[in-house]
Design an enzyme around this catalytic site. Structure first.
Site, mmCIF file in Angstrom:
data_model
loop_
_atom_site.group_PDB
_atom_site.id
_atom_site.type_symbol
_atom_site.label_atom_id
_atom_site.label_comp_id
_atom_site.label_asym_id
_atom_site.label_seq_id
_atom_site.Cartn_x
_atom_site.Cartn_y
_atom_site.Cartn_z
ATOM 1 N N ASP A 87 -42.553 -50.015 19.666
ATOM 2 C CA ASP A 87 -42.927 -50.294 18.549
ATOM 3 C C ASP A 87 -42.288 -50.514 16.635
ATOM 4 O OD1 ASP A 87 -45.948 -49.817 16.967
ATOM 5 O OD2 ASP A 87 -45.168 -47.386 16.421
ATOM 6 N N ARG A 135 -41.231 -77.575 22.938
ATOM 7 C CA ARG A 135 -41.146 -77.984 24.162
ATOM 8 C C ARG A 135 -40.477 -78.458 25.298
ATOM 9 N NH1 ARG A 135 -46.430 -81.648 26.226
ATOM 10 N NH2 ARG A 135 -45.559 -80.977 28.540
#
Length: 317
Positions: A179, A245
């Site tokens: 968190d 990619r």
């Protein structure tokens, strides 16, 4: 940012011995990571005396003090024992001068010692104090140690950061923070991340609540802090979004003065994010060791184009 460190903390974390002033350890605070080695002060020069620093005396300083008269040395030591002076440290198992003991006792300043050399204890104290007193920045994310690579997982709330961290812990990796990640700059190239004390070892999973990772998975599943080597940003998949990619679109995120490598991973139903992030960490380590899969692909493609070109030339001739 921690504004001060007690001398008691310094003794504990850097394994110093307390020669005198045990009762003063918690009353004395350190506000700077700089360490002073008084040299000119022993000659009586106090125009610039960094009284707020820990005062470190080694072989050179104690040897010079032995050649001084009792009255002169006591006067100098009393000037060095200012109200804001946190402590004196004697290296190399040397005996502190009696005049220092007298002056420090009058001012209620502890005298510490160590068997380490002056250079070694100076390094130990500086590293500890810089880490504790450094400016800190709090970021929303999850920090995990994957094969020794500190991976900071970021992304919008609800994207699956904590769930991914839980799966990584189940796969044998270690949770550092969930968190909120407290980050400080250790040096020009290194960032260190840790959990706020209130969140140590805790992980929030929607639908379950707060779980204690150390209690469920053991001490080997957590780590107090780790260098941040890679940022992985989880981003909800969209057909309009552009993702790298081939791995040749280098991205970086600047935190303090350090540029941290960053990759973005699309989040889509059916993708195992834990395995993908684990592979990203392994690929980052491979690149750090000099192996770049993207470069290998480029070389293979270049060789294939050359072979096809030579084949076409032969057929046309």
């Amino acid at each position: 940012m921690t504004e001060s460190v007690t001398v008691s903390d310094l003794v504990e974390k850097t394994r110093l011995d307390v020669y005198y002033g045990q009762d003063y350890l918690n009353n004395r605070v350190i506000t700077t990571s700089d360490i002073s080695r008084p040299g000119l002060e022993l000659t009586g020069y106090f125009n610039y005396y960094p009284a707020k620093r820990v005062q470190l005396l080694g072989i050179t300083e104690t040897s010079f003090a032995k050649g001084m008269t009792h009255e002169n040395l006591l006067a100098v030591m009393r000037k060095m024992c200012q109200p804001e002076t946190p402590a004196f440290v004697i290296s190399t198992q040397l005996d502190p001068p009696e005049e220092l003991i007298t002056a420090a006792d009058e001012a209620q300043i502890p005298i510490l010692g160590t068997k380490l050399t002056t250079s070694r204890v100076l390094s130990n104290m500086t590293n500890y104090l810089e880490g504790q007193l450094a400016e800190r920045q709090s970021l929303h994310g999850v920090l995990v140690d994957i094969y020794g690579i500190g991976v900071l997982i970021t992304g919008d709330s609800g994207v699956g950061k904590s769930e991914t961290a839980l799966e990584l812990v189940r796969r044998g990796h270690r949770l550092v923070a969930d968190d909120r990640v407290e980050i400080y700059q250790q040096d020009e190239q290194t960032l260190v991340g840790a959990a706020p004390k209130i969140l140590n070892h805790l992980l929030e999973i929607r639908g379950i609540g707060i779980i204690d990772v150390m209690n469920l998975f053991g001490a080997g599943a957590v780590r107090s802090e780790v260098d941040i080597d890679l940022i992985v940003n989880l981003q909800l998949w969209s057909k309009d979004a552009q993702f790298d990619r081939l791995g040749n679109g280098d991205q970086f995120q600047k935190i303090f003065d350090v540029e941290v490598p960053k990759i973005s991973i699309p989040v889509k139903t059916g993708r195992n994010l834990a395995i993908i992030i684990e592979s990203a960490a392994m690929n980052f380590r491979a690149k750090s060791m000099g192996y770049d899969a993207t470069q290998t692909f480029d070389n293979n493609l270049r060789n294939l184009i050359q072979q096809n070109s030579e084949h076409d030339t032969k057929e046309n001739s």
